[in-house]
Design a protein around this motif. Structure first.
Motif, PDB file in Angstrom:
ATOM      1  N   VAL A 104       0.864  -1.182   0.000  1.00 27.77           N
ATOM      2  CA  VAL A 104       0.000   0.000   0.000  1.00 27.77           C
ATOM      3  C   VAL A 104       0.898   1.229   0.000  1.00 27.77           C
ATOM      4  CG1 VAL A 104      -1.948   1.143   1.100  1.00 27.77           C
ATOM      5  CG2 VAL A 104      -1.654  -1.319   1.382  1.00 27.77           C
ATOM      6  N   THR A 105       1.022   1.884  -1.142  1.00 28.14           N
ATOM      7  CA  THR A 105       2.013   2.932  -1.290  1.00 28.14           C
ATOM      8  C   THR A 105       1.438   4.194  -1.931  1.00 28.14           C
ATOM      9  OG1 THR A 105       4.118   3.495  -2.389  1.00 28.14           O
ATOM     10  CG2 THR A 105       2.719   1.867  -3.482  1.00 28.14           C
ATOM     11  N   SER A 106       2.035   5.323  -1.605  1.00 26.04           N
ATOM     12  CA  SER A 106       1.666   6.584  -2.239  1.00 26.04           C
ATOM     13  C   SER A 106       2.366   6.767  -3.574  1.00 26.04           C
ATOM     14  CB  SER A 106       2.010   7.761  -1.317  1.00 26.04           C
ATOM     15  OG  SER A 106       1.218   7.740  -0.150  1.00 26.04           O
ATOM     16  N   SER A 107       3.344   5.929  -3.873  1.00 26.93           N
ATOM     17  CA  SER A 107       4.047   6.020  -5.146  1.00 26.93           C
ATOM     18  C   SER A 107       3.125   5.616  -6.292  1.00 26.93           C
ATOM     19  CB  SER A 107       5.289   5.133  -5.144  1.00 26.93           C
ATOM     20  OG  SER A 107       6.266   5.639  -4.269  1.00 26.93           O
ATOM     21  N   THR A 108       3.436   6.103  -7.485  1.00 28.59           N
ATOM     22  CA  THR A 108       2.611   5.807  -8.655  1.00 28.59           C
ATOM     23  C   THR A 108       2.943   4.438  -9.229  1.00 28.59           C
ATOM     24  OG1 THR A 108       4.197   6.877 -10.136  1.00 28.59           O
ATOM     25  CG2 THR A 108       2.428   8.250  -9.218  1.00 28.59           C
ATOM     26  N   ARG A 109       2.018   3.908 -10.029  1.00 33.17           N
ATOM     27  CA  ARG A 109       2.186   2.564 -10.592  1.00 33.17           C
ATOM     28  C   ARG A 109       3.494   2.399 -11.381  1.00 33.17           C
ATOM     29  NH1 ARG A 109       0.886  -2.662  -9.857  1.00 33.17           N
ATOM     30  NH2 ARG A 109      -1.178  -1.955  -9.191  1.00 33.17           N
ATOM     31  N   PRO A 110       3.903   3.342 -12.246  1.00 34.60           N
ATOM     32  CA  PRO A 110       5.164   3.139 -12.965  1.00 34.60           C
ATOM     33  C   PRO A 110       6.366   2.972 -12.034  1.00 34.60           C
ATOM     34  CG  PRO A 110       3.879   4.851 -14.034  1.00 34.60           C
ATOM     35  CD  PRO A 110       3.184   4.542 -12.736  1.00 34.60           C
ATOM     36  N   LEU A 111       6.407   3.746 -10.953  1.00 32.19           N
ATOM     37  CA  LEU A 111       7.508   3.613  -9.998  1.00 32.19           C
ATOM     38  C   LEU A 111       7.440   2.282  -9.267  1.00 32.19           C
ATOM     39  CD1 LEU A 111       7.642   7.165  -8.350  1.00 32.19           C
ATOM     40  CD2 LEU A 111       9.013   6.282 -10.241  1.00 32.19           C
ATOM     41  N   VAL A 112       6.230   1.884  -8.893  1.00 33.89           N
ATOM     42  CA  VAL A 112       6.053   0.634  -8.157  1.00 33.89           C
ATOM     43  C   VAL A 112       6.456  -0.559  -9.026  1.00 33.89           C
ATOM     44  CG1 VAL A 112       4.369  -0.869  -7.033  1.00 33.89           C
ATOM     45  CG2 VAL A 112       4.292   1.597  -6.657  1.00 33.89           C
ATOM     46  N   GLU A 113       6.146  -0.488 -10.315  1.00 36.94           N
ATOM     47  CA  GLU A 113       6.521  -1.586 -11.206  1.00 36.94           C
ATOM     48  C   GLU A 113       8.032  -1.783 -11.228  1.00 36.94           C
ATOM     49  OE1 GLU A 113       4.767  -3.899 -12.850  1.00 36.94           O
ATOM     50  OE2 GLU A 113       3.023  -3.106 -11.786  1.00 36.94           O
ATOM     51  N   VAL A 114       8.778  -0.696 -11.173  1.00 42.57           N
ATOM     52  CA  VAL A 114      10.237  -0.792 -11.101  1.00 42.57           C
ATOM     53  C   VAL A 114      10.659  -1.339  -9.741  1.00 42.57           C
ATOM     54  CG1 VAL A 114      12.403   0.496 -11.154  1.00 42.57           C
ATOM     55  CG2 VAL A 114      10.592   1.046 -12.781  1.00 42.57           C
ATOM     56  N   ALA A 115      10.036  -0.846  -8.672  1.00 43.68           N
ATOM     57  CA  ALA A 115      10.378  -1.307  -7.328  1.00 43.68           C
ATOM     58  C   ALA A 115      10.104  -2.795  -7.148  1.00 43.68           C
ATOM     59  CB  ALA A 115       9.600  -0.505  -6.289  1.00 43.68           C
ATOM     60  N   LEU A 116       9.088  -3.303  -7.827  1.00 45.59           N
ATOM     61  CA  LEU A 116       8.746  -4.721  -7.697  1.00 45.59           C
ATOM     62  C   LEU A 116       9.844  -5.640  -8.230  1.00 45.59           C
ATOM     63  CD1 LEU A 116       4.930  -4.683  -8.531  1.00 45.59           C
ATOM     64  CD2 LEU A 116       5.986  -5.232  -6.327  1.00 45.59           C
ATOM     65  N   ASP A 117      10.738  -5.095  -9.045  1.00 43.07           N
ATOM     66  CA  ASP A 117      11.888  -5.889  -9.478  1.00 43.07           C
ATOM     67  C   ASP A 117      12.763  -6.237  -8.284  1.00 43.07           C
ATOM     68  OD1 ASP A 117      11.085  -5.787 -12.120  1.00 43.07           O
ATOM     69  OD2 ASP A 117      12.328  -4.043 -12.600  1.00 43.07           O
ATOM     70  N   THR A 118      12.778  -5.365  -7.275  1.00 42.67           N
ATOM     71  CA  THR A 118      13.509  -5.629  -6.035  1.00 42.67           C
ATOM     72  C   THR A 118      12.639  -6.349  -5.021  1.00 42.67           C
ATOM     73  OG1 THR A 118      14.944  -3.693  -6.300  1.00 42.67           O
ATOM     74  CG2 THR A 118      14.676  -4.539  -4.065  1.00 42.67           C
ATOM     75  N   LEU A 119      11.408  -5.891  -4.857  1.00 48.99           N
ATOM     76  CA  LEU A 119      10.516  -6.441  -3.836  1.00 48.99           C
ATOM     77  C   LEU A 119      10.047  -7.859  -4.161  1.00 48.99           C
ATOM     78  CD1 LEU A 119       8.303  -3.282  -3.252  1.00 48.99           C
ATOM     79  CD2 LEU A 119      10.130  -4.118  -1.775  1.00 48.99           C
ATOM     80  N   GLY A 120       9.911  -8.157  -5.456  1.00 49.32           N
ATOM     81  CA  GLY A 120       9.400  -9.461  -5.873  1.00 49.32           C
ATOM     82  C   GLY A 120       7.926  -9.382  -6.218  1.00 49.32           C
ATOM     83  N   ARG A 121       7.590  -9.725  -7.432  1.00 49.16           N
ATOM     84  CA  ARG A 121       6.194  -9.597  -7.868  1.00 49.16           C
ATOM     85  C   ARG A 121       5.280 -10.641  -7.232  1.00 49.16           C
ATOM     86  NH1 ARG A 121       6.243  -5.857 -11.777  1.00 49.16           N
ATOM     87  NH2 ARG A 121       8.363  -5.339 -12.476  1.00 49.16           N
ATOM     88  N   ASP A 122       5.871 -11.699  -6.700  1.00 43.50           N
ATOM     89  CA  ASP A 122       5.072 -12.716  -6.022  1.00 43.50           C
ATOM     90  C   ASP A 122       5.034 -12.488  -4.511  1.00 43.50           C
ATOM     91  OD1 ASP A 122       7.712 -13.290  -5.526  1.00 43.50           O
ATOM     92  OD2 ASP A 122       7.546 -15.449  -5.904  1.00 43.50           O
TER      93      ASP A 122
END
Length: 215
Positions: A104-122
């Motif tokens: 649950v983040t205030s960041s926008t979807r494009p930024l989150v999509e990049v962050a998910l490369d670190t966080l893990g999409r699963d």
């Protein structure tokens, strides 16, 4: 489980510092420490208003500034994000236990999509971004939306946050709240359990936080 992202799971606030100060320099100024602290945890629209007001340039177009920040922060995110202490271990423990989990983040979807490369999409069953809700933190809508997507009553969710804005959002939604300050000190708040680091958090603590609430 409901996890905030910036400052809670990843040490991205320092990257925001870089981008915001660079934007201020482009505009011929320097962002004050008070303004930077006020920005943490807010939506992009609110952040840009704070920047413009702090620089004495309220007439600037907030969308143009947001576009500049988004482009720069994408570059910085792609260079790599560092986990906050204890965050990865706790997230892995939560997932291994089969607990429904949302970001649950205030960041926008494009930024989150990049962050998910670190966080893990699963790593998450649901992701709620700041540009996908009608009202951003500190409004309760982001956390209420996440609980709804998980199919879990918000009263049975634990939210982990690092900022006053995020804590206010989670509390207003009705979640149990674990606060782990990063860049901004947090004053004691009734009903909020506070730790210095997620290295001290485990499944037993999360269960205890829910156990303290009415069934």
């Amino acid at each position: 489980m409901l996890f905030d992202m910036d400052g809670t799971l990843v040490d991205s606030e320092k990257l925001w510092d870089v981008a915001l100060q660079e934007l201020a320099a482009v505009y011929g100024g320097t962002l004050s420490e008070a303004a930077r602290r006020a920005i943490i945890g807010t939506s992009m629209a609110v952040s840009m208003r704070i920047v413009h007001d702090d620089l004495g340039q309220p007439e600037r177009d907030p969308q143009a500034s947001a576009d500049w920040i988004n482009a720069r922060i994408l570059e910085l995110f792609r260079d790599g994000l560092r986990w906050r202490p204890g965050a990865l271990a706790l997230l892995r423990a939560v997932r291994a236990a089969g607990i429904p989990t949302a970001l649950v983040t205030s960041s926008t979807r494009p930024l989150v999509e990049v962050a998910l490369d670190t966080l893990g999409r699963d790593s998450f069953d649901a992701v709620v971004c700041g540009d996908e809700v009608g009202a951003a933190k500190p409004h309760p809508e982001p956390y209420l939306t996440a609980a709804q997507l998980l199919g879990v009553p918000i009263e049975r969710c634990v939210a982990i946050e690092d900022s006053p804005t995020g804590v206010a959002s989670a509390l207003a939604a009705g979640a149990a709240v674990l606060a782990v300050p990063a860049e901004v000190p947090l004053a004691p708040v009734d009903g909020v359990h506070q730790l210095e680091s997620l290295t001290a958090a485990d499944l037993e603590l999360l269960s205890a936080l829910l156990g303290e609430r009415p069934a």
